[in-house]
Design a protein around this motif. Structure first.
Motif, PDB file in Angstrom:
ATOM      1  N   ASP A   8       4.751   5.586  -3.000  1.00 38.83           N
ATOM      2  CA  ASP A   8       4.856   4.376  -2.172  1.00 38.83           C
ATOM      3  C   ASP A   8       5.747   4.631  -0.963  1.00 38.83           C
ATOM      4  O   ASP A   8       5.406   4.234   0.159  1.00 38.83           O
ATOM      5  N   TRP A   9       6.877   5.314  -1.183  1.00 34.63           N
ATOM      6  CA  TRP A   9       7.798   5.572  -0.074  1.00 34.63           C
ATOM      7  C   TRP A   9       7.207   6.570   0.914  1.00 34.63           C
ATOM      8  O   TRP A   9       7.423   6.457   2.130  1.00 34.63           O
ATOM      9  N   LEU A  10       6.423   7.529   0.427  1.00 33.30           N
ATOM     10  CA  LEU A  10       5.759   8.471   1.311  1.00 33.30           C
ATOM     11  C   LEU A  10       4.750   7.736   2.195  1.00 33.30           C
ATOM     12  O   LEU A  10       4.704   7.939   3.408  1.00 33.30           O
ATOM     13  N   ALA A  11       3.961   6.853   1.578  1.00 32.54           N
ATOM     14  CA  ALA A  11       2.991   6.071   2.354  1.00 32.54           C
ATOM     15  C   ALA A  11       3.712   5.152   3.345  1.00 32.54           C
ATOM     16  O   ALA A  11       3.267   4.973   4.481  1.00 32.54           O
ATOM     17  N   PHE A  12       4.844   4.597   2.928  1.00 33.86           N
ATOM     18  CA  PHE A  12       5.622   3.720   3.810  1.00 33.86           C
ATOM     19  C   PHE A  12       6.150   4.505   5.012  1.00 33.86           C
ATOM     20  O   PHE A  12       6.092   4.037   6.153  1.00 33.86           O
ATOM     21  N   ALA A  13       6.644   5.719   4.765  1.00 36.22           N
ATOM     22  CA  ALA A  13       7.171   6.552   5.850  1.00 36.22           C
ATOM     23  C   ALA A  13       6.068   6.938   6.825  1.00 36.22           C
ATOM     24  O   ALA A  13       6.316   7.073   8.030  1.00 36.22           O
ATOM     25  N   LYS A  14       4.837   7.094   6.332  1.00 43.07           N
ATOM     26  CA  LYS A  14       3.717   7.462   7.207  1.00 43.07           C
ATOM     27  C   LYS A  14       3.082   6.237   7.864  1.00 43.07           C
ATOM     28  O   LYS A  14       2.192   6.376   8.688  1.00 43.07           O
ATOM     29  N   GLY A  15       3.537   5.032   7.460  1.00 45.19           N
ATOM     30  CA  GLY A  15       2.972   3.812   8.034  1.00 45.19           C
ATOM     31  C   GLY A  15       1.620   3.457   7.460  1.00 45.19           C
ATOM     32  O   GLY A  15       0.803   2.817   8.115  1.00 45.19           O
ATOM     33  N   GLN A  16       1.360   3.829   6.205  1.00 45.82           N
ATOM     34  CA  GLN A  16       0.062   3.621   5.587  1.00 45.82           C
ATOM     35  C   GLN A  16       0.097   2.506   4.529  1.00 45.82           C
ATOM     36  O   GLN A  16      -0.759   2.463   3.656  1.00 45.82           O
ATOM     37  N   VAL A  17       1.071   1.614   4.615  1.00 48.47           N
ATOM     38  CA  VAL A  17       1.208   0.538   3.626  1.00 48.47           C
ATOM     39  C   VAL A  17       0.793  -0.771   4.280  1.00 48.47           C
ATOM     40  O   VAL A  17       1.082  -1.005   5.459  1.00 48.47           O
ATOM     41  N   LYS A  21       3.053  -5.662   1.578  1.00 49.42           N
ATOM     42  CA  LYS A  21       3.821  -4.746   0.745  1.00 49.42           C
ATOM     43  C   LYS A  21       4.924  -4.083   1.576  1.00 49.42           C
ATOM     44  O   LYS A  21       6.040  -3.855   1.076  1.00 49.42           O
ATOM     45  N   SER A  22       4.635  -3.798   2.825  1.00 50.62           N
ATOM     46  CA  SER A  22       5.625  -3.173   3.700  1.00 50.62           C
ATOM     47  C   SER A  22       6.859  -4.060   3.867  1.00 50.62           C
ATOM     48  O   SER A  22       7.986  -3.572   3.816  1.00 50.62           O
ATOM     49  N   SER A  23       6.650  -5.360   4.030  1.00 48.70           N
ATOM     50  CA  SER A  23       7.803  -6.258   4.185  1.00 48.70           C
ATOM     51  C   SER A  23       8.611  -6.331   2.889  1.00 48.70           C
ATOM     52  O   SER A  23       9.843  -6.387   2.928  1.00 48.70           O
TER      53      SER A  23
END
Length: 158
Positions: A8-17, A21-23
Motif C-alpha cells: 500500500d505504501w509503495l503504491a501511495f509513493a508512486k501515486g497509484q492509490v 484511500k489516499s486521504s
C-alpha cells in the motif's frame, strides 16, 4: 490502530492509490511513526530532487507565515484568558466590597429622579461613599473566611 501494508505504501509513493484511500493514508501518516518510516523508505533521492522542483520558491515563506499566524492566535488566547481572570478578580473585589449593592440601591433613585436631575444631585451630595472602603473589604473578607472555618477549628482550642 490499523496499519497499511508495504505494498500500500509503495503504491501511495508512486501515486497509484485511489483518492479516498489516499486521504486515509495521509491521515494515518499524521499519527503513526512506524508507517511514516515505511513510506519514507520508498522515497529515493531522485524523488526528492523532482519534488524540490515542483515546490514553489514561496512555499517556505508561506509555511513560516502560517506558523507565525498560529503562534499569534495562541498568544491571543493566552492574553484573552488573562483578561477574563482579571475581570473575574475585579468583579469579586467589587462584590465583596459592596459596590454592586450600592449600585442596586441607587439605580431606582436615579430612575425616579430622571426628570428632576437637580434633586438627584442633592441626594448624591448627602450620600457619598465614605472613605474606608478598604477596611470594609477587609472586614467582609474576614467574615467570609470565618464562615468557611469548620466548627471544630475555634481559635485558642487545642
Amino acid at each position: 490502530m490499523k496499519h497499511f501494508s508495504r505494498q500500500d505504501w509503495l503504491a501511495f509513493a508512486k501515486g497509484q492509490v485511489e483518492e479516498k484511500k489516499s486521504s486515509k493514508m495521509e491521515e494515518h501518516l499524521l499519527v503513526c511513526d512506524r508507517c511514516v518510516e515505511e513510506y519514507l523508505s520508498f522515497i529515493s533521492p531522485q524523488d526528492e530532487d523532482r519534488s524540490g522542483r515542483n515546490i514553489s520558491p514561496q512555499f517556505t515563506k508561506r509555511v513560516l507565515k502560517s506558523i507565525n499566524d498560529l503562534e499569534i492566535k495562541r498568544n491571543k488566547k493566552r492574553r484573552d484568558l488573562f483578561y477574563y481572570v482579571a475581570a473575574a478578580c475585579l468583579t469579586f473585589v467589587l462584590m465583596t466590597s459592596g459596590v454592586f449593592q450600592i449600585f442596586t440601591e441607587k439605580i431606582p433613585e436615579i430612575a425616579q429622579t430622571e426628570n428632576r436631575p437637580e434633586q438627584f444631585l442633592e441626594k448624591q451630595e448627602e450620600s457619598r461613599i465614605p472613605f474606608g472602603w478598604s477596611d470594609r473589604l477587609l472586614d467582609n473578607t474576614l467574615n467570609l473566611l470565618d464562615s468557611l472555618k469548620p466548627n471544630g477549628d475555634e481559635e485558642g482550642t487545642d
